[in-house]
Design a protein around this motif. Structure first.
Motif, short mmCIF file in Angstrom:
data_model
loop_
_atom_site.label_atom_id
_atom_site.label_comp_id
_atom_site.label_asym_id
_atom_site.label_seq_id
_atom_site.Cartn_x
_atom_site.Cartn_y
_atom_site.Cartn_z
N TYR A 298 0.83 -1.22 0.00
CA TYR A 298 0.00 0.00 0.00
C TYR A 298 0.86 1.26 0.00
O TYR A 298 2.03 1.23 0.40
N LEU A 299 0.24 2.35 -0.49
CA LEU A 299 0.90 3.66 -0.52
C LEU A 299 0.05 4.59 0.33
O LEU A 299 -1.14 4.81 0.04
N ARG A 300 0.66 5.14 1.37
CA ARG A 300 -0.08 6.00 2.29
C ARG A 300 0.44 7.43 2.12
O ARG A 300 1.63 7.69 2.32
N PRO A 301 -0.44 8.37 1.71
CA PRO A 301 0.03 9.74 1.53
C PRO A 301 0.47 10.35 2.86
O PRO A 301 -0.22 10.20 3.87
N ALA A 302 1.62 11.01 2.88
CA ALA A 302 2.12 11.67 4.09
C ALA A 302 2.34 13.13 3.72
O ALA A 302 3.41 13.51 3.25
N LEU A 303 1.30 13.92 3.94
CA LEU A 303 1.31 15.31 3.47
C LEU A 303 2.42 16.14 4.07
O LEU A 303 3.15 16.82 3.37
N SER B 57 5.74 13.11 1.34
CA SER B 57 6.28 11.78 1.02
C SER B 57 5.14 10.78 0.91
O SER B 57 3.99 11.10 1.17
N ILE B 58 5.51 9.57 0.55
CA ILE B 58 4.54 8.47 0.58
C ILE B 58 5.14 7.38 1.46
O ILE B 58 6.33 7.07 1.36
N TRP B 59 4.30 6.82 2.33
CA TRP B 59 4.75 5.69 3.15
C TRP B 59 4.33 4.41 2.43
O TRP B 59 3.16 4.26 2.05
N ILE B 60 5.28 3.52 2.28
CA ILE B 60 4.98 2.25 1.62
C ILE B 60 4.98 1.15 2.68
O ILE B 60 5.96 1.01 3.44
N GLY B 61 3.92 0.39 2.72
CA GLY B 61 3.84 -0.71 3.69
C GLY B 61 3.33 -1.97 3.03
O GLY B 61 2.84 -1.95 1.89
N VAL B 62 3.45 -3.06 3.75
CA VAL B 62 2.97 -4.33 3.19
C VAL B 62 2.66 -5.31 4.32
O VAL B 62 3.31 -5.28 5.36
N SER B 63 1.66 -6.15 4.07
CA SER B 63 1.34 -7.22 5.03
C SER B 63 1.80 -8.53 4.44
O SER B 63 1.01 -9.24 3.81
N ASP B 64 3.07 -8.84 4.60
CA ASP B 64 3.55 -10.12 4.05
C ASP B 64 3.17 -11.23 5.02
O ASP B 64 3.23 -11.06 6.23
N ASP B 65 2.79 -12.36 4.46
CA ASP B 65 2.24 -13.41 5.31
C ASP B 65 3.17 -14.62 5.32
O ASP B 65 4.12 -14.69 6.10
N SER C 114 13.10 7.48 5.35
CA SER C 114 12.88 7.09 6.74
C SER C 114 12.24 5.71 6.72
O SER C 114 11.62 5.32 5.72
N LYS C 115 12.37 4.97 7.79
CA LYS C 115 11.70 3.66 7.85
C LYS C 115 11.56 3.23 9.30
O LYS C 115 12.35 3.66 10.15
N TRP C 116 10.57 2.42 9.58
CA TRP C 116 10.38 1.90 10.93
C TRP C 116 9.58 0.59 10.87
O TRP C 116 9.04 0.24 9.81
N ALA C 117 9.51 -0.08 12.00
CA ALA C 117 8.78 -1.35 12.04
C ALA C 117 8.08 -1.52 13.38
O ALA C 117 8.47 -0.91 14.38
N GLY C 118 7.06 -2.32 13.37
CA GLY C 118 6.33 -2.68 14.60
C GLY C 118 5.75 -4.06 14.39
O GLY C 118 6.22 -4.81 13.52
N TYR C 119 4.73 -4.38 15.17
CA TYR C 119 4.09 -5.70 15.03
C TYR C 119 2.59 -5.55 14.98
O TYR C 119 2.02 -4.70 15.67
N TYR C 120 1.96 -6.42 14.18
CA TYR C 120 0.52 -6.59 14.30
C TYR C 120 0.29 -7.61 15.40
O TYR C 120 0.98 -8.62 15.47
N SER C 121 -0.69 -7.35 16.24
CA SER C 121 -1.18 -8.33 17.19
C SER C 121 -2.20 -9.14 16.39
O SER C 121 -3.35 -8.76 16.25
#
Ligand SMILES: Cc1cc2nc3c(=O)[nH]c(=O)nc-3n(C[C@H](O)[C@H](O)[C@H](O)COP(=O)(O)OP(=O)(O)OC[C@H]3O[C@@H](n4cnc5c(N)ncnc54)[C@H](O)[C@@H]3O)c2cc1C
Length: 421
Positions: free
Chosen positions: A283-288, A292-300, A340-347
């Motif tokens: 996904y591409l999330r607009p960051a006004l 920038s655009i934040w790019i994320g993904v739910s890899d399984d 920039s980049k960061w990470a977390g976890y889905y519960s």
């Protein structure tokens, strides 16, 4: 050892919103919220992509999300507490194939959803036709249509947390930051004073918390520790019903990013919607603010369930797994840079991907937010607080009545969620 009426462990959005409704309903309750971080909202709440949508396949997720969205809108519009809430929309891109049809079936009836055809997409989002070689190699579906949802967009979770925190402080709720709970201590309901209690045959309850700042006791506990829940619940033999799944966000910037980002074609905000590619969940999330655009993904499959305290985003993963897919759809982003980049976890509730809210002894556990705990945060707080008060139903901001057992373990009654980002 001071004894509270209720101790809430975890000052993320789930813990804060739960405490907010507990205190609002019961002003006399002596409540303590504790968190091992130095402040509130520093766990996964502070690492999210901060998108909101009501485009879910499961009925319960739709109720929880649409009610929370309405509440946040009310906070921003009527209570004048800025939440950075912008209805820029969500745009799911899809192909005219089985996967695309399944997606359309799931969300086309959500009020405000409209279908956008390929020619219009090409104009408004300058999305490219895939070249056959990359499409085959990367297993890509073409973007043949889009499903645009209007009751969705972007928000700032730290501002939502500020709202609950300020109100909680005003109502006299206590906070203890930098306090890590190390153990939930079980006591027998009827103490006999024999060494080794509680035994198998004794009814048990959580008597106290062993923390880095000493023992803390309460009549009731709320365990809102998200992906950390297993550390507290495993040792006492209670299943949290969630597993941590690492999630990463990469912020990309540059002139081509700005050109894609700023467009008047979709909403009054002059930016692209939160956009989901047809393949691989990118996904591409607009960051006004950041232009920038934040790019994320739910890899399984392929992404393990391991857990470290401070996960880091992997540049290699971006370059080898995300970048080729992203630039196949948007070749103009070839020169964009990760700034920039960061990470977390889905519960992650791996079974039906709806939240779990259940009682165990004198505690209520809230987990399994499965990547959408911000956008459902207000409803989750209302339900968790109602269960903590001993109620069987909860009333959402929308007025919808939720049978709390439906989100529990034994009487669970939810339909599976298919749209996880
Ligand atoms: C990359 C990424 C993208 C996401 N995108 C979105 C999105 O677009 N929209 C959306 O709605 N959701 C999104 N999410 C999910 C969302 O962030 C979570 O569902 C939500 O933050 C969960 O809130 P929480 O309060 O339950 O947990 P948390 O915010 O993780 O709070 C748990 C708290 O418990 C504390 N804690 C843990 N163990 C202990 C202990 N032993 N003692 C004391 N304190 C403890 C932690 O410090 C933490 O503050 C995303 C998540 C990630 C990682």
């Amino acid at each position: 050892m001071k004894k509270y009426d209720i101790v809430v462990v975890g000052a993320g959005i789930s813990g804060l919103s739960t405490a907010y409704y507990l205190k609002l309903e019961n002003p006399d309750l002596d409540i303590l919220i504790l968190d091992k971080a130095k402040g509130y909202g520093q766990g996964n709440t502070g690492r999210s992509a901060a998108g909101f949508r009501d485009m879910f396949s499961s009925r319960i997720n739709r109720l929880l999300s649409s009610s929370s969205i309405s509440f946040y809108k009310h906070v921003q519009k009527d209570l004048h507490h800025e939440l950075g809430m912008k209805f820029v929309g969500y745009l799911f891109l899809a192909a005219n194939n089985e996967r695309g049809r399944a997606l359309e079936k799931n969300i086309k009836n959500i009020p405000g959803t409209k279908r956008i055809e390929k020619d219009e997409l090409r104009k408004s989002l300058s999305i490219a036709d895939l070249d056959k070689e990359s499409a085959d190699m990367l297993s890509l579906d073409p973007a043949e249509f889009g499903l645009f949802g209007v009751n969705s967009g972007i928000i700032e979770p730290d501002l939502i947390c500020d709202f609950y925190y300020d109100a909680l402080k005003q109502m006299g709720v206590n906070f203890s930051f930098g306090t890590s709970v190390q153990k939930l201590s079980l006591d027998p309901v009827k103490r006999l004073d024999f060494p080794g209690e509680p035994f198998l045959w004794q009814a048990k309850f959580i008597g106290s918390l062993e923390t880095t700042t000493g023992k803390i006791s309460a009549d009731k506990y709320v365990i809102a520790t998200d992906t950390w829940s297993n550390y507290l619940l495993d040792p006492i033999g209670v299943d949290s019903h969630q597993r941590p799944k690492k999630r990463q966000i990469f912020q990309v910037s540059g002139p081509a990013v700005e050109k894609l980002l700023f467009t008047d074609s979709f909403s009054g905000y002059g930016v692209m919607p939160f956009t989901i590619l047809p393949s691989h969940g990118i996904y591409l999330r607009p960051a006004l603010k950041e232009r920038s655009i934040w790019i994320g993904v739910s890899d399984d499959v392929g992404r393990d369930f391991s857990f470290v305290e401070n996960p880091e985003a992997e540049q290699d993963f971006y370059e080898t797994s995300i970048y080729p897919v992203l630039t196949a759809y948007f070749p103009q982003l070839k020169d964009s840079k990760v700034t920039s980049k960061w990470a977390g976890y889905y519960s992650y509730n791996t079974i039906d991907k709806n939240p779990y809210i259940f009682r165990t002894m004198n505690a209520v556990v809230v987990t399994g937010t499965s990547g959408s705990g911000i956008l459902k945060g207000d409803a989750i707080g209302r339900i968790t607080s109602s269960l903590t008060e001993g109620k069987e139903t909860a009333i959402l901001y929308s007025g919808d009545k939720i049978n709390i057992n439906d989100l529990g373990v034994a009487g669970r009654n939810v339909d599976p969620e298919h749209i996880i980002l």
